[in-house]
Structures are given as structure tokens and as C-alpha cells.
Design a protein around this motif. Structure first.
Motif, PDB file in Angstrom:
ATOM      1  N   ARG A  34       0.900  -1.199   0.041  1.00 16.01           N
ATOM      2  CA  ARG A  34       0.062  -0.189   0.124  1.00 16.01           C
ATOM      3  C   ARG A  34       1.056   1.235   0.165  1.00 16.01           C
ATOM      4  NH1 ARG A  34      -4.975   1.856   0.798  1.00 16.01           N
ATOM      5  NH2 ARG A  34      -5.309   3.815   2.316  1.00 16.01           N
ATOM      6  N   THR A  35       1.978   1.377   0.384  1.00 18.38           N
ATOM      7  CA  THR A  35       2.778   2.335   0.572  1.00 18.38           C
ATOM      8  C   THR A  35       4.503   2.004   0.441  1.00 18.38           C
ATOM      9  OG1 THR A  35       3.513   4.206   2.135  1.00 18.38           O
ATOM     10  CG2 THR A  35       3.044   2.273   2.988  1.00 18.38           C
ATOM     11  N   TRP A 172      -1.926   3.963 -13.243  1.00 19.82           N
ATOM     12  CA  TRP A 172      -2.132   5.222 -13.866  1.00 19.82           C
ATOM     13  C   TRP A 172      -2.097   4.992 -15.313  1.00 19.82           C
ATOM     14  CZ3 TRP A 172      -0.135   8.875 -16.910  1.00 19.82           C
ATOM     15  CH2 TRP A 172      -0.416  10.289 -16.698  1.00 19.82           C
ATOM     16  N   LYS A 207       4.533  11.645  -4.943  1.00 21.50           N
ATOM     17  CA  LYS A 207       3.330  12.409  -4.670  1.00 21.50           C
ATOM     18  C   LYS A 207       2.668  12.944  -6.019  1.00 21.50           C
ATOM     19  CE  LYS A 207       1.019  15.333  -1.349  1.00 21.50           C
ATOM     20  NZ  LYS A 207       0.293  14.466  -0.508  1.00 21.50           N
ATOM     21  N   THR A 209      -1.179  13.478  -5.623  1.00 25.85           N
ATOM     22  CA  THR A 209      -2.526  13.982  -5.297  1.00 25.85           C
ATOM     23  C   THR A 209      -2.293  14.129  -3.717  1.00 25.85           C
ATOM     24  OG1 THR A 209      -3.642  12.004  -4.732  1.00 25.85           O
ATOM     25  CG2 THR A 209      -3.582  12.948  -6.846  1.00 25.85           C
ATOM     26  N   ASP A 212      -1.849  10.330  -1.945  1.00 26.68           N
ATOM     27  CA  ASP A 212      -1.078   9.121  -2.628  1.00 26.68           C
ATOM     28  C   ASP A 212       0.451   9.213  -2.208  1.00 26.68           C
ATOM     29  OD1 ASP A 212      -0.418  11.361  -4.404  1.00 26.68           O
ATOM     30  OD2 ASP A 212      -0.750  10.289  -6.303  1.00 26.68           O
ATOM     31  N   ARG A 215       2.851   6.252  -2.634  1.00 25.92           N
ATOM     32  CA  ARG A 215       2.031   5.057  -3.091  1.00 25.92           C
ATOM     33  C   ARG A 215       2.689   4.497  -4.298  1.00 25.92           C
ATOM     34  NH1 ARG A 215      -3.264   5.549  -0.417  1.00 25.92           N
ATOM     35  NH2 ARG A 215      -4.229   3.558  -1.757  1.00 25.92           N
ATOM     36  N   SER A 216       3.500   5.115  -4.909  1.00 22.53           N
ATOM     37  CA  SER A 216       4.187   4.415  -5.873  1.00 22.53           C
ATOM     38  C   SER A 216       5.717   4.686  -5.688  1.00 22.53           C
ATOM     39  CB  SER A 216       3.882   4.848  -7.121  1.00 22.53           C
ATOM     40  OG  SER A 216       4.018   6.552  -7.397  1.00 22.53           O
TER      41      SER A 216
END
Length: 340
Positions: A34-35, A172, A207, A209, A212, A215-216
Motif C-alpha cells: 500500500r505504501t 495510472w 506524490k 495528489t 497518494d 503510494r508508488s
């Protein structure tokens, strides 16, 4: 802030990526963590840092730091011919390069837009018109910040263009109907038509948004052709231990594309953006033969004078006693060819 290395699964004593980590092209996973906050080299800014930043507000150069905008190097020219055994690069501006390697045309972090979110318009035009590009064989993305992942530019590409992206960023692209998306973790690799795409760590974050953060993943790319020519694209990164490790695992880098701008105020940006002197040291840590500076002269992202990155990187290069011909300080639109 103190550095810490990544967790055990991402450490190995192998000089190259094991065959088990060579991933198929087109792999998009939905089981990433998730992170990726555990991959941060240093913690993200806290409340005190944010308060200081808001108080000082030093995010743009002073007027005297902008007076040299007309002197920023911009010399667009035609792309050089490049055969399957030639490594050639053209700087389109910021972190956008046209890399010709192994017979492929690869774009790095393509941003052809005049503006990006929250930033004034480009100081310099794009170094090569979109219409003048040869067919794009692949795209590599370093991370999801707006000055590196530009939706309007990517929308211009055919949706079957192979795209190589960090872990967690694949959806994405698939949401935008890209059909050949390859997500990679640090130290993983994939091959396309004989060119190897290795995803390597960086000292940065992600980042896009409010919801998020991290998150990637984020990182750089090492591209290697059949002849062993090797180019390293750092993406966005601060200085730290990863450069020496990348050089150890990928020896003989012919050209390192390294960021030199967006570094002031230093207390705020040190952890995520190299300054010119650190970029030269990173080049030496990598054991690279040549260095091409990037991530300057395009967007106003910080408070250093617009020409300062170039003058400082040249001075640092000379001070280090490195051969002048190995510093490829190209103008925007400029090209250089590595002849075997």
C-alpha cells in the motif's frame, strides 16, 4: 537527517540483476504494498520544516537571479543519425531526453507541455519539436511528480507504446489505455528488442495528489544494449549511498544523465535534489565515463539563480580534475553521439 539503506529484500551482492528478476514486458501487478514509505532514505518534512518553509517562502529566484534567462543555452538541431551500435542523446529540456540506444528511440520523463501544475511557464522551449521525433519505441518514467509525469505529453503517444514505470504506477497508465506497461521494483529489469531496462533506486519520493504520498515507487533507469553500451538516467534524486551501489551492480556506465538544478534552499531540498557539486560526486561514485547535466534551465522550481547550476557544475568538474570533454553540458536541443 541520517541515511538508512533499504530493507533486506532489495539488497544483493550480485553485480547484475539475477535472471529471476528479469521481468516480462507488459507486466502490471495489483499486489504492490500500500505504501513505499519504507524506501525513503530520509523522512519527509515534518511540521517544523513546513512552518519554516511557509515563513521563509524562498521558492523562486530573486529578480537578479532571473536576469540571465535570455542567456540560458538553447540550440535546437536535428537529431543525429544513430545505428543499432550507437548511443546518442538529445536534451529536450528538464529531465526529458531522446535516447537512441540499441536501435531504439527511448524518451525519458517526457514533458513537452509549456506549463506544469503549480509552476510558471517554461523558461526555454522544448529542444525538439514533437513532430520531429522519430517513432518512439519506449518511454521510461522515474516517478510521478508533475514535472516528470506529464499527462498531456503522454496523451500524444500511441497507446501501444511500451512504457516502463516504477512499482505502483502501472494503473495510472492502464487507466489511460496504455496496453504495454511494465512495472518494476528496484533492481528488477526487463528487455525490449535487445535493450535491457534496469530500474534502480533514487533518493527521492512520490506524490501526485493529496492522498497518494509514496503510494508508488521512484528511481532511475540503466539502459544497456547488446554491445554493452550503458546509459544511466537518474530521474530526480538527492545525493547518497545508492550511486556507488548502482555503479557496482552496473559497471562501465558510458554516460550518466544527472540532475544539477532545483537545489536551493539547501535545508529544504538537500535530501531530494543534488546540487552541482553533489552531481559531480555522484558521477564519480557511479564510475561513469561521461556526465550530461539535466534538470535545470527549463522550469523555475527553486530559488537559485537560473544560470548558477551550469557555472557551478563546470567549476566542480574542473576542481575534480576530470577531463573537460567528458562533461556533456549540452544546450537544450543539443545532441551528442557516443561512437563505439
Amino acid at each position: 537527517m541520517t541515511e538508512r539503506t533499504a530493507a533486506a529484500p532489495y539488497e544483493t551482492d550480485r553485480a547484475t540483476v539475477p535472471a529471476s528478476l528479469l521481468q516480462p514486458v507488459g507486466r502490471v501487478r495489483n499486489d504492490w504494498p500500500r505504501t513505499f514509505v519504507d524506501r525513503l532514505t530520509t523522512p519527509l518534512p515534518g511540521v517544523r520544516s513546513m512552518a519554516r518553509f511557509a515563513r521563509e517562502g524562498a521558492v523562486r529566484p530573486r529578480p537578479e537571479g532571473l536576469r540571465d534567462v535570455p542567456l540560458l543555452p538553447f540550440e535546437p538541431g536535428p537529431l543525429p543519425p544513430a545505428g543499432p551500435d550507437t548511443l546518442a542523446v538529445t536534451w529536450a529540456g528538464h529531465a526529458s531526453w531522446v535516447v537512441r540506444v540499441g536501435g531504439l528511440t527511448v524518451l525519458t520523463d517526457p514533458v513537452w507541455s509549456r506549463r506544469i501544475l503549480g509552476t510558471p511557464a517554461r523558461l526555454t522551449p522544448v529542444g525538439i519539436r514533437w513532430e520531429d521525433l522519430p517513432p518512439v519505441d519506449a518511454v521510461v518514467i522515474s516517478h510521478n511528480h508533475f514535472d516528470h509525469l506529464d499527462a498531456p505529453t503522454l496523451k500524444r503517444l500511441p497507446r501501444d507504446t511500451p512504457v516502463f514505470v516504477p512499482a505502483g504506477l502501472g494503473q495510472w497508465f492502464t487507466r489511460r489505455r496504455f496496453s504495454r506497461v511494465t512495472e518494476l521494483d528496484w533492481w528488477e529489469a526487463a528487455e525490449l528488442d535487445g535493450v535491457r531496462f534496469d530500474f534502480v533506486p533514487a533518493h527521492h519520493w512520490s506524490k501526485r495528489t493529496l492522498l497518494d504520498t509514496c503510494r508508488s515507487l521512484w528511481g532511475g533507469w540503466v539502459l544497456t544494449d547488446r554491445s554493452g553500451h550503458r546509459v544511466y538516467f537518474a530521474g530526480d534524486t538527492g545525493y547518497g549511498h545508492w550511486f556507488a551501489e548502482i555503479g557496482r551492480r552496473h559497471p562501465g556506465i558510458d554516460l550518466a544523465l544527472l540532475p544539477i538544478g532545483a537545489y536551493d534552499p539547501r535545508w529544504w531540498l538537500r535530501d531530494v535534489h543534488t546540487d552541482p557539486e553533489e552531481a559531480v560526486q555522484a558521477h564519480r561514485d557511479l564510475g561513469a565515463r561521461r556526465m550530461a547535466p539535466m534538470h535545470w534551465a527549463t522550469f523555475v522550481l527553486s530559488s537559485e539563480p537560473v544560470l548558477e547550476p551550469l557555472t557551478r557544475v563546470r567549476a566542480a568538474w574542473e576542481k575534480a580534475g576530470l577531463a573537460r570533454e567528458d562533461l556533456w553540458d549540452l544546450p537544450i536541443g543539443g545532441s551528442r553521439v557516443l561512437v563505439p
